[in-house]
Design a protein around this motif. Structure first.
Motif, mmCIF file in Angstrom:
data_model
loop_
_atom_site.group_PDB
_atom_site.id
_atom_site.type_symbol
_atom_site.label_atom_id
_atom_site.label_comp_id
_atom_site.label_asym_id
_atom_site.label_seq_id
_atom_site.Cartn_x
_atom_site.Cartn_y
_atom_site.Cartn_z
ATOM 1 N N VAL A 257 0.850 -1.186 0.000
ATOM 2 C CA VAL A 257 0.000 0.000 0.000
ATOM 3 C C VAL A 257 0.889 1.240 0.000
ATOM 4 O O VAL A 257 1.781 1.382 0.847
ATOM 5 N N LEU A 258 0.642 2.135 -0.956
ATOM 6 C CA LEU A 258 1.352 3.410 -1.024
ATOM 7 C C LEU A 258 0.554 4.445 -0.242
ATOM 8 O O LEU A 258 -0.639 4.624 -0.471
ATOM 9 N N VAL A 259 1.242 5.114 0.688
ATOM 10 C CA VAL A 259 0.594 6.101 1.554
ATOM 11 C C VAL A 259 1.346 7.420 1.401
ATOM 12 O O VAL A 259 2.554 7.487 1.668
ATOM 13 N N PRO B 287 4.877 -0.030 3.138
ATOM 14 C CA PRO B 287 3.877 -0.661 4.001
ATOM 15 C C PRO B 287 3.029 -1.678 3.243
ATOM 16 O O PRO B 287 2.900 -1.619 2.009
ATOM 17 N N THR B 288 2.441 -2.588 3.981
ATOM 18 C CA THR B 288 1.472 -3.523 3.433
ATOM 19 C C THR B 288 0.089 -3.190 3.992
ATOM 20 O O THR B 288 -0.046 -2.348 4.888
ATOM 21 N N TYR B 289 -0.900 -3.858 3.478
ATOM 22 C CA TYR B 289 -2.266 -3.627 3.941
ATOM 23 C C TYR B 289 -2.398 -3.941 5.431
ATOM 24 O O TYR B 289 -3.227 -3.350 6.125
ATOM 25 N N ARG B 290 -1.559 -4.828 5.924
ATOM 26 C CA ARG B 290 -1.563 -5.167 7.346
ATOM 27 C C ARG B 290 -1.167 -3.965 8.209
ATOM 28 O O ARG B 290 -1.546 -3.878 9.382
ATOM 29 N N ALA C 124 -3.586 4.158 -0.297
ATOM 30 C CA ALA C 124 -4.382 4.453 0.892
ATOM 31 C C ALA C 124 -5.171 5.738 0.667
ATOM 32 O O ALA C 124 -4.643 6.731 0.165
ATOM 33 N N LEU C 125 -6.435 5.725 1.059
ATOM 34 C CA LEU C 125 -7.316 6.871 0.833
ATOM 35 C C LEU C 125 -7.527 7.708 2.086
ATOM 36 O O LEU C 125 -8.255 8.706 2.045
ATOM 37 N N GLU C 126 -6.921 7.320 3.199
ATOM 38 C CA GLU C 126 -7.015 8.090 4.433
ATOM 39 C C GLU C 126 -5.624 8.291 5.027
ATOM 40 O O GLU C 126 -4.693 7.522 4.753
ATOM 41 N N LYS C 127 -5.470 9.324 5.861
ATOM 42 C CA LYS C 127 -4.204 9.588 6.529
ATOM 43 C C LYS C 127 -3.846 8.432 7.452
ATOM 44 O O LYS C 127 -4.721 7.810 8.054
ATOM 45 N N GLN C 128 -2.555 8.185 7.583
ATOM 46 C CA GLN C 128 -2.050 7.113 8.444
ATOM 47 C C GLN C 128 -1.001 7.719 9.379
ATOM 48 O O GLN C 128 0.183 7.811 9.051
ATOM 49 N N GLU C 129 -1.449 8.157 10.530
ATOM 50 C CA GLU C 129 -0.576 8.886 11.447
ATOM 51 C C GLU C 129 0.524 7.999 12.037
ATOM 52 O O GLU C 129 1.571 8.487 12.479
ATOM 53 N N ALA D 24 6.578 3.306 -6.516
ATOM 54 C CA ALA D 24 6.266 4.434 -5.645
ATOM 55 C C ALA D 24 6.077 5.718 -6.446
ATOM 56 O O ALA D 24 5.146 6.499 -6.187
ATOM 57 N N VAL D 25 6.929 5.957 -7.435
ATOM 58 C CA VAL D 25 6.835 7.185 -8.226
ATOM 59 C C VAL D 25 5.595 7.162 -9.112
ATOM 60 O O VAL D 25 4.903 8.178 -9.270
ATOM 61 N N THR D 26 5.272 6.010 -9.676
ATOM 62 C CA THR D 26 4.069 5.888 -10.500
ATOM 63 C C THR D 26 2.817 6.035 -9.640
ATOM 64 O O THR D 26 1.837 6.672 -10.045
ATOM 65 N N ALA D 27 2.848 5.483 -8.456
ATOM 66 C CA ALA D 27 1.722 5.642 -7.531
ATOM 67 C C ALA D 27 1.545 7.100 -7.138
ATOM 68 O O ALA D 27 0.408 7.577 -6.983
ATOM 69 N N TYR D 28 2.646 7.825 -6.973
ATOM 70 C CA TYR D 28 2.553 9.248 -6.643
ATOM 71 C C TYR D 28 1.811 10.012 -7.746
ATOM 72 O O TYR D 28 0.983 10.880 -7.471
#
Length: 277
Positions: free
Chosen positions: A25-27, A44-47, A67-72, A94-98
């Motif tokens: 998961v890209l956050v 990170p992973t979905y876990r 990820a569609l929400e903030k991950q503090e 990561a760059v493509t996800a950005y």
């Protein structure tokens, strides 16, 4: 270059897919990316997260989500630190996800009627349930051009950027322009030179800035006297193969083009005509 991840295979096919715990998961928070480690790059992973995710793409057997929400609870790094991280397929992912993250973030609402957009279920698109407006990922085409004069290439240095190494003339394609038209305009605007014999070299997706970069070489046409556009550039000059001391970085199209010139010098255009690259 950044997209050269072979033998791994990048698959952008849009799927309706639920994440497994070990899926990546890209956050993002602005220009920062959540990482679990940098040497090597571990994501990170979905876990590791909570909340909804959006499927992005796959590389080999690994599925990547956004990820569609903030991950503090996660640790973040500036995305530009990815320029030198390994493994290469994680860097590219990561760059493509950005690129996709910025598109989703900027198109939450319909540009026609202002209502919230939702994912379309047929391909990579967003649609408006109210007025049926549909949009697709934004890609900004830009040229990079190596201008050749005898046995030298025109290199530049940007005026207002932190990067102070060698660059080539570059610029965005405007409405109604071909890439060749963009080359002629940008070279004239930035250094006051005419060019001819434009030859295509390579292209590159560049998710850092949402670009599709189109690389070309061409030949100086006429007077080599440079008139510098000082708002864009701090320096511009022609240098020979021997003066070009840049090293391969396995990342950018600009560097790849300079290494191609370093290998072939004055014969660059002949080499492109004979497809020796």
């Amino acid at each position: 270059m950044i997209q050269d991840i072979q033998p791994s295979r990048f698959d952008l096919s849009y799927l309706q897919l639920d994440p497994a715990y070990e899926d990546t998961v890209l956050v993002f928070e602005g220009k920062k990316l959540a990482v679990k480690g940098l040497d090597p790059l571990r994501l990170p992973t979905y876990r590791d997260i909570h909340g909804p995710v959006q499927y992005l793409f796959s590389i080999d057997e690994t599925h990547y989500f956004l990820a569609l929400e903030k991950q503090e609870q996660l640790s973040y790094q500036d995305i530009h630190r990815l320029r030198h991280q390994q493994p290469k397929k994680e860097q590219f992912a990561a760059v493509t996800a950005y690129h996709l993250y910025v598109w989703y973030a900027k198109h939450r609402y319909c540009g026609v009627c202002g209502k919230p957009m939702v994912p379309a279920h047929s391909g990579r698109a967003l649609r408006c349930p109210s007025c049926h407006n549909r949009i697709y990922p934004t890609i900004m085409p830009a040229i990079i051009v190596g201008v050749i004069h005898n046995d030298s290439i025109l290199v530049t240095r940007y005026a207002h950027r932190t990067y102070k190494g060698h660059a080539l003339i570059a610029g965005f394609c405007e409405i109604g322009e071909t890439p060749e038209d963009t080359i002629r305009r940008e070279v004239m605007e930035e250094v006051g030179l005419h060019v001819k014999n434009i030859r295509y070299y390579k292209s590159q997706p560049w998710g850092f800035d949402l670009n599709l970069l189109l690389g070309f070489f061409c030949e100086l046409d006429g007077n080599p006297t440079i008139t510098l556009e000082q708002e864009e550039l701090a320096k511009a000059r022609f240098i020979s193969q021997d003066e070009l001391n840049d090293k391969p970085d396995d990342l950018s199209l600009t560097n790849d083009m300079m290494m191609f010139f370093k290998a072939h010098g004055a014969h660059v255009l002949d080499c492109l005509d004979s497809n020796c690259h």
